[in-house]
Design a protein around this motif. Structure first.
Motif, PDB file in Angstrom:
ATOM      1  N   LEU A  82       0.848  -1.190   0.000  1.00 37.33           N
ATOM      2  CA  LEU A  82       0.000   0.000   0.000  1.00 37.33           C
ATOM      3  C   LEU A  82       0.881   1.235   0.000  1.00 37.33           C
ATOM      4  O   LEU A  82       1.934   1.251   0.663  1.00 37.33           O
ATOM      5  CB  LEU A  82      -0.895   0.046   1.240  1.00 37.33           C
ATOM      6  CG  LEU A  82      -1.918  -1.072   1.450  1.00 37.33           C
ATOM      7  CD1 LEU A  82      -2.606  -0.888   2.793  1.00 37.33           C
ATOM      8  CD2 LEU A  82      -2.940  -1.105   0.321  1.00 37.33           C
ATOM      9  N   ASP A  83       0.485   2.259  -0.743  1.00 41.31           N
ATOM     10  CA  ASP A  83       1.092   3.574  -0.537  1.00 41.31           C
ATOM     11  C   ASP A  83       0.129   4.324   0.371  1.00 41.31           C
ATOM     12  O   ASP A  83      -1.073   4.372   0.128  1.00 41.31           O
ATOM     13  CB  ASP A  83       1.365   4.318  -1.847  1.00 41.31           C
ATOM     14  CG  ASP A  83       0.196   4.332  -2.827  1.00 41.31           C
ATOM     15  OD1 ASP A  83      -0.125   3.247  -3.359  1.00 41.31           O
ATOM     16  OD2 ASP A  83      -0.364   5.420  -3.085  1.00 41.31           O
ATOM     17  N   ALA A  84       0.681   4.896   1.455  1.00 36.61           N
ATOM     18  CA  ALA A  84      -0.172   5.459   2.507  1.00 36.61           C
ATOM     19  C   ALA A  84       0.439   6.733   3.093  1.00 36.61           C
ATOM     20  O   ALA A  84       0.704   6.803   4.302  1.00 36.61           O
ATOM     21  CB  ALA A  84      -0.390   4.423   3.604  1.00 36.61           C
ATOM     22  N   GLY A 113      -3.449   3.982  -1.261  1.00 37.81           N
ATOM     23  CA  GLY A 113      -3.520   3.414  -2.596  1.00 37.81           C
ATOM     24  C   GLY A 113      -3.120   1.954  -2.554  1.00 37.81           C
ATOM     25  O   GLY A 113      -2.239   1.559  -1.787  1.00 37.81           O
ATOM     26  N   GLY A 114      -3.776   1.127  -3.374  1.00 40.01           N
ATOM     27  CA  GLY A 114      -3.474  -0.311  -3.392  1.00 40.01           C
ATOM     28  C   GLY A 114      -4.765  -1.101  -3.469  1.00 40.01           C
ATOM     29  O   GLY A 114      -5.802  -0.588  -3.872  1.00 40.01           O
ATOM     30  N   ILE A 120      -8.873   8.056   7.739  1.00 43.98           N
ATOM     31  CA  ILE A 120      -8.176   7.058   6.921  1.00 43.98           C
ATOM     32  C   ILE A 120      -9.056   6.749   5.721  1.00 43.98           C
ATOM     33  O   ILE A 120     -10.133   6.174   5.865  1.00 43.98           O
ATOM     34  CB  ILE A 120      -7.903   5.776   7.743  1.00 43.98           C
ATOM     35  CG1 ILE A 120      -7.164   6.124   9.046  1.00 43.98           C
ATOM     36  CG2 ILE A 120      -7.094   4.780   6.927  1.00 43.98           C
ATOM     37  CD1 ILE A 120      -7.120   4.992  10.044  1.00 43.98           C
ATOM     38  N   VAL A 121      -8.586   7.137   4.534  1.00 42.96           N
ATOM     39  CA  VAL A 121      -9.445   7.077   3.356  1.00 42.96           C
ATOM     40  C   VAL A 121      -8.771   6.289   2.232  1.00 42.96           C
ATOM     41  O   VAL A 121      -7.633   6.576   1.852  1.00 42.96           O
ATOM     42  CB  VAL A 121      -9.789   8.493   2.848  1.00 42.96           C
ATOM     43  CG1 VAL A 121     -10.714   8.419   1.635  1.00 42.96           C
ATOM     44  CG2 VAL A 121     -10.446   9.317   3.952  1.00 42.96           C
ATOM     45  N   TYR A 122      -9.491   5.307   1.717  1.00 42.66           N
ATOM     46  CA  TYR A 122      -9.014   4.553   0.550  1.00 42.66           C
ATOM     47  C   TYR A 122      -9.242   5.390  -0.702  1.00 42.66           C
ATOM     48  O   TYR A 122     -10.358   5.817  -0.999  1.00 42.66           O
ATOM     49  CB  TYR A 122      -9.752   3.218   0.450  1.00 42.66           C
ATOM     50  CG  TYR A 122      -9.378   2.410  -0.771  1.00 42.66           C
ATOM     51  CD1 TYR A 122      -8.143   1.779  -0.844  1.00 42.66           C
ATOM     52  CD2 TYR A 122     -10.257   2.287  -1.851  1.00 42.66           C
ATOM     53  CE1 TYR A 122      -7.789   1.037  -1.966  1.00 42.66           C
ATOM     54  CE2 TYR A 122      -9.915   1.550  -2.969  1.00 42.66           C
ATOM     55  CZ  TYR A 122      -8.671   0.933  -3.027  1.00 42.66           C
ATOM     56  OH  TYR A 122      -8.311   0.219  -4.142  1.00 42.66           O
ATOM     57  N   GLN A 123      -8.165   5.616  -1.479  1.00 42.49           N
ATOM     58  CA  GLN A 123      -8.224   6.495  -2.638  1.00 42.49           C
ATOM     59  C   GLN A 123      -8.331   5.752  -3.968  1.00 42.49           C
ATOM     60  O   GLN A 123      -8.820   6.315  -4.948  1.00 42.49           O
ATOM     61  CB  GLN A 123      -6.966   7.384  -2.680  1.00 42.49           C
ATOM     62  CG  GLN A 123      -6.810   8.306  -1.477  1.00 42.49           C
ATOM     63  CD  GLN A 123      -7.818   9.435  -1.451  1.00 42.49           C
ATOM     64  OE1 GLN A 123      -8.360   9.830  -2.478  1.00 42.49           O
ATOM     65  NE2 GLN A 123      -8.083   9.969  -0.273  1.00 42.49           N
ATOM     66  N   ALA A 129      -2.523   5.914  -6.046  1.00 45.00           N
ATOM     67  CA  ALA A 129      -3.599   6.870  -5.795  1.00 45.00           C
ATOM     68  C   ALA A 129      -3.390   7.615  -4.475  1.00 45.00           C
ATOM     69  O   ALA A 129      -3.744   8.797  -4.351  1.00 45.00           O
ATOM     70  CB  ALA A 129      -4.955   6.163  -5.789  1.00 45.00           C
ATOM     71  N   GLY A 130      -2.835   6.929  -3.486  1.00 49.53           N
ATOM     72  CA  GLY A 130      -2.550   7.586  -2.216  1.00 49.53           C
ATOM     73  C   GLY A 130      -1.560   8.720  -2.396  1.00 49.53           C
ATOM     74  O   GLY A 130      -1.721   9.811  -1.828  1.00 49.53           O
TER      75      GLY A 130
END
Length: 288
Positions: A119-121, A140-141, A160-163, A168-169
């Motif tokens: 994940l990119d976070a 992102g992921g 904490i939001v999934y993009q 995308a993160g």
């Protein structure tokens, strides 16, 4: 919740506070940072020390990375002592460094080949958000991996939001940095105007911080500007790195962002003047 075995790479201004939250919630944490002495307070709190990212990730479930620049991210993941040397199948790597979306995609692809999730976070909230466990985290992921690790992220994140897919993160963080950098120009100019008009600046801030002009930076960084407190919650050298990435990504997408370009130019001049180790609120020095 099951306690995860965690490797944490990079225990700087924000990373150290995040490690404390993980330890306080009962996780086993092994840390690596380039300067061992800086990690000693965390070892005293119960963290284990490793001599490399690879060593830190041996038989661990999750690796968090929070380092300085894309080149550091590359070394931490792909280097001869990097995480991919010891990553076990089924583990998760989470890069919280603000870095290049293309690099996030590359890490994701390599991890997938190895049976590892990535994940990119990147985060927002600075030193205060990290200390209080209220960071904003942009993910992102793969969404199922996001859902899997969310309970751990909640130890130090509040928004904490999934993009979206990998990268995308990082793109969301670029949006964040564009707002911050351009907004800091407005804050500096407002303080300069108020000072020249003979106003009491703390009194001005009391009025405008809770109105339509309100923002996190206005509430938390403007008061530091007034008392000339330039201690870094986020370094000027790092905002310049971030804005450069945003400019490069904008060029790739064929869009012109003049406010972003101006903010980058102003912050870059502060680095030339020797202020790179100070906090982003030191932008006020460009006006002084």
């Amino acid at each position: 919740m099951e306690k995860e075995r965690i490797a944490f790479i990079g225990t700087g201004v924000m990373g150290a506070s995040i490690v404390k939250h993980l330890l306080n919630n009962g996780h086993e944490v092994t840390i690596y940072t380039r300067t061992k002495e800086k990690a000693e307070p965390l070892v005293a709190l119960g963290a284990s020390w490793a001599s490399s990212p690879a060593e830190a990730f041996v038989e661990k479930d999750i690796a968090f990375t929070m380092v300085g620049y894309p080149t550091d991210v590359e070394e931490v993941y792909f280097g001869e002592n990097g995480l991919f040397q010891t990553a076990k199948t089924g583990s998760v790597v989470i890069d919280m460094t603000t870095s290049e979306p293309s690099l996030a995609k590359r890490i994701y692809a390599q991890a997938k080949e190895m049976g590892v999730a990535a994940l990119d976070a990147p985060v927002s909230g600075g030193d205060i958000g990290a200390q209080n466990g209220t960071l904003s985290i942009m993910i992102g992921g793969d969404v199922e991996i996001f859902n899997k690790v969310s309970p751990v992220l909640q130890h130090f994140g509040e928004n904490i939001v999934y993009q979206g897919d990998a990268g995308a993160g990082q793109h969301a963080k670029m949006c964040n940095q564009i707002v911050i950098a351009s907004g800091m120009i407005g804050i500096c100019e407002a303080l300069g105007y108020g000072l020249k008009a003979g106003l009491d600046l703390p009194t001005v801030l009391k009025s405008i911080s809770s109105g339509a002009a309100g923002s996190w930076a206005l509430s938390n960084l403007a008061p530091r500007m007034v008392v000339e407190d330039y201690a870094p919650g986020f370094y000027i050298k790092h905002i310049v790195k971030d804005l450069k990435i945003a400019l490069e990504e904008s060029e790739k997408m064929g869009i012109s962002l003049p406010g972003l370009a101006l903010a980058y130019e102003m912050y870059d001049k502060l680095i030339e003047a020797g202020y790179g180790e100070e906090g982003t609120q030191a932008l006020i020095k460009a006006y002084k």
